[in-house]
Write a protein that holds these residues in place. Structure first.
Motif, PDB file in Angstrom:
ATOM      1  N   THR A  80       0.826  -1.202   0.000  1.00 55.24           N
ATOM      2  CA  THR A  80       0.000   0.000   0.000  1.00 55.24           C
ATOM      3  C   THR A  80       0.865   1.259   0.000  1.00 55.24           C
ATOM      4  OG1 THR A  80      -1.790  -1.121   1.158  1.00 55.24           O
ATOM      5  CG2 THR A  80      -1.784   1.284   1.246  1.00 55.24           C
ATOM      6  N   PHE A  81       1.893   1.292   0.837  1.00 49.85           N
ATOM      7  CA  PHE A  81       2.664   2.522   0.993  1.00 49.85           C
ATOM      8  C   PHE A  81       4.020   2.516   0.282  1.00 49.85           C
ATOM      9  CE2 PHE A  81       0.252   3.365   5.128  1.00 49.85           C
ATOM     10  CZ  PHE A  81      -0.673   4.151   4.467  1.00 49.85           C
ATOM     11  N   CYS A  82       4.515   1.373  -0.134  1.00 47.51           N
ATOM     12  CA  CYS A  82       5.865   1.325  -0.702  1.00 47.51           C
ATOM     13  C   CYS A  82       5.879   1.033  -2.198  1.00 47.51           C
ATOM     14  CB  CYS A  82       6.703   0.284   0.028  1.00 47.51           C
ATOM     15  SG  CYS A  82       6.808   0.595   1.793  1.00 47.51           S
ATOM     16  N   ASN A  83       4.743   0.665  -2.742  1.00 45.38           N
ATOM     17  CA  ASN A  83       4.677   0.359  -4.162  1.00 45.38           C
ATOM     18  C   ASN A  83       5.082   1.582  -4.978  1.00 45.38           C
ATOM     19  OD1 ASN A  83       4.159  -1.139  -6.431  1.00 45.38           O
ATOM     20  ND2 ASN A  83       1.956  -0.850  -6.371  1.00 45.38           N
ATOM     21  N   ARG A  84       5.953   1.400  -5.910  1.00 40.85           N
ATOM     22  CA  ARG A  84       6.459   2.444  -6.806  1.00 40.85           C
ATOM     23  C   ARG A  84       7.284   3.511  -6.099  1.00 40.85           C
ATOM     24  NH1 ARG A  84       1.338   4.220  -9.898  1.00 40.85           N
ATOM     25  NH2 ARG A  84       0.509   3.977  -7.825  1.00 40.85           N
ATOM     26  N   ARG A 110       4.078  12.213   3.633  1.00 43.16           N
ATOM     27  CA  ARG A 110       3.776  13.653   3.644  1.00 43.16           C
ATOM     28  C   ARG A 110       2.797  13.925   2.519  1.00 43.16           C
ATOM     29  NH1 ARG A 110       5.725  18.872   1.936  1.00 43.16           N
ATOM     30  NH2 ARG A 110       5.779  20.248   3.743  1.00 43.16           N
ATOM     31  N   LYS A 111       1.650  14.487   2.875  1.00 46.03           N
ATOM     32  CA  LYS A 111       0.606  14.801   1.892  1.00 46.03           C
ATOM     33  C   LYS A 111       0.265  13.575   1.040  1.00 46.03           C
ATOM     34  CE  LYS A 111       1.763  19.683   1.624  1.00 46.03           C
ATOM     35  NZ  LYS A 111       2.180  20.784   0.751  1.00 46.03           N
ATOM     36  N   ASN A 112       0.027  12.442   1.701  1.00 43.72           N
ATOM     37  CA  ASN A 112      -0.376  11.187   1.059  1.00 43.72           C
ATOM     38  C   ASN A 112       0.667  10.612   0.106  1.00 43.72           C
ATOM     39  OD1 ASN A 112      -2.894  10.806   2.347  1.00 43.72           O
ATOM     40  ND2 ASN A 112      -3.782  12.364   1.018  1.00 43.72           N
ATOM     41  N   LYS A 113       1.925  10.900   0.337  1.00 40.17           N
ATOM     42  CA  LYS A 113       2.997  10.332  -0.477  1.00 40.17           C
ATOM     43  C   LYS A 113       4.073   9.787   0.458  1.00 40.17           C
ATOM     44  CE  LYS A 113       6.177  11.460  -4.207  1.00 40.17           C
ATOM     45  NZ  LYS A 113       6.661  12.505  -5.106  1.00 40.17           N
ATOM     46  N   SER A 114       4.485   8.541   0.231  1.00 40.45           N
ATOM     47  CA  SER A 114       5.555   7.955   1.036  1.00 40.45           C
ATOM     48  C   SER A 114       6.855   8.658   0.688  1.00 40.45           C
ATOM     49  CB  SER A 114       5.667   6.455   0.767  1.00 40.45           C
ATOM     50  OG  SER A 114       4.484   5.814   1.171  1.00 40.45           O
ATOM     51  N   ILE A 115       7.504   9.239   1.706  1.00 43.15           N
ATOM     52  CA  ILE A 115       8.705  10.042   1.488  1.00 43.15           C
ATOM     53  C   ILE A 115       9.949   9.336   2.012  1.00 43.15           C
ATOM     54  CG2 ILE A 115       9.855  12.222   2.057  1.00 43.15           C
ATOM     55  CD1 ILE A 115       7.490  12.567   0.156  1.00 43.15           C
ATOM     56  N   ALA A 116       9.848   8.732   3.202  1.00 42.82           N
ATOM     57  CA  ALA A 116      11.030   8.123   3.814  1.00 42.82           C
ATOM     58  C   ALA A 116      10.657   6.806   4.488  1.00 42.82           C
ATOM     59  CB  ALA A 116      11.661   9.073   4.820  1.00 42.82           C
ATOM     60  N   LEU A 117      11.653   5.947   4.572  1.00 43.95           N
ATOM     61  CA  LEU A 117      11.540   4.644   5.203  1.00 43.95           C
ATOM     62  C   LEU A 117      12.573   4.576   6.310  1.00 43.95           C
ATOM     63  CD1 LEU A 117      11.528   1.247   3.414  1.00 43.95           C
ATOM     64  CD2 LEU A 117      13.491   1.850   4.776  1.00 43.95           C
ATOM     65  N   ALA A 118      12.175   4.014   7.438  1.00 46.39           N
ATOM     66  CA  ALA A 118      13.120   3.793   8.536  1.00 46.39           C
ATOM     67  C   ALA A 118      13.004   2.338   8.958  1.00 46.39           C
ATOM     68  CB  ALA A 118      12.813   4.706   9.715  1.00 46.39           C
ATOM     69  N   PHE A 119      14.127   1.664   9.034  1.00 44.16           N
ATOM     70  CA  PHE A 119      14.165   0.270   9.474  1.00 44.16           C
ATOM     71  C   PHE A 119      15.037   0.182  10.715  1.00 44.16           C
ATOM     72  CE2 PHE A 119      16.373  -3.853   9.488  1.00 44.16           C
ATOM     73  CZ  PHE A 119      15.274  -4.673   9.671  1.00 44.16           C
ATOM     74  N   VAL A 120      14.486  -0.441  11.746  1.00 40.23           N
ATOM     75  CA  VAL A 120      15.217  -0.632  12.993  1.00 40.23           C
ATOM     76  C   VAL A 120      15.473  -2.130  13.135  1.00 40.23           C
ATOM     77  CG1 VAL A 120      15.184  -0.352  15.489  1.00 40.23           C
ATOM     78  CG2 VAL A 120      14.090   1.354  14.032  1.00 40.23           C
TER      79      VAL A 120
END
Length: 167
Positions: A80-84, A110-120
């Protein structure tokens, strides 16, 4: 329905065979558009925009201004959030083996667009912590300045950030 992007055809049916279009009616065109949107995650993204606090496969963490943060719980949430977005988390085998098996994954939107990913990472020896923008680009300064206060509100991210800055 589809196990990976490799199984997806660019169109639900051939639009043209030779000099002849295969879609003959408006209902066939509508069906082709709906199938395309479903395969590309567009339908799930629209549903997420309509009800951002209840997105399947995710846990809504917080909202601050235009920013929303989600914890990804399963592959459906990842799609849902990472596609493309150019991250490998939209590939099921990579998602399961690398991310879900080894840590926690957060998406900053941000504003319905995935901007950054954080993996812990649970175990730093297996997979390092990651913080990156779309298409695996390093986080730009202005985005880092906006995300740092949000990340510090999320205990696993705060722990990682403070332990890295102490080293």
């Amino acid at each position: 329905k589809y196990r990976s992007r490799k199984e997806w055809a660019p169109y639900p049916k051939n639009l043209k065979e030779g000099n002849r279009f295969t879609i003959q009616t408006l209902s066939e065109l509508q069906e082709a558009i709906e199938e395309f949107e479903e395969r590309e995650g567009i339908t799930a993204q629209r549903q997420a925009e309509e009800d951002p606090h209840n997105v399947p496969g995710t846990e809504f963490i917080l909202q601050d201004g235009h920013w929303m943060v989600y914890k990804i719980l399963d592959y459906a949430g990842s799609l849902t959030f990472c596609n493309r977005a150019g991250w490998c988390v939209d590939k099921k085998n990579v998602f399961d083996a690398t991310y879900m098996a080894n840590g926690e994954l957060f998406i900053f939107r941000r504003k319905n667009k995935s901007i950054a990913l954080a993996f812990v990472s649970k175990n730093p020896s297996k997979k390092a912590h990651e913080f990156k923008e779309r298409f695996n680009e390093p986080v730009r300064g202005w985005i880092a300045q906006e995300l740092l206060p949000l990340a510090m509100l999320i205990p696993p991210l705060k722990k990682t950030i403070t332990s890295k800055s102490m080293n």
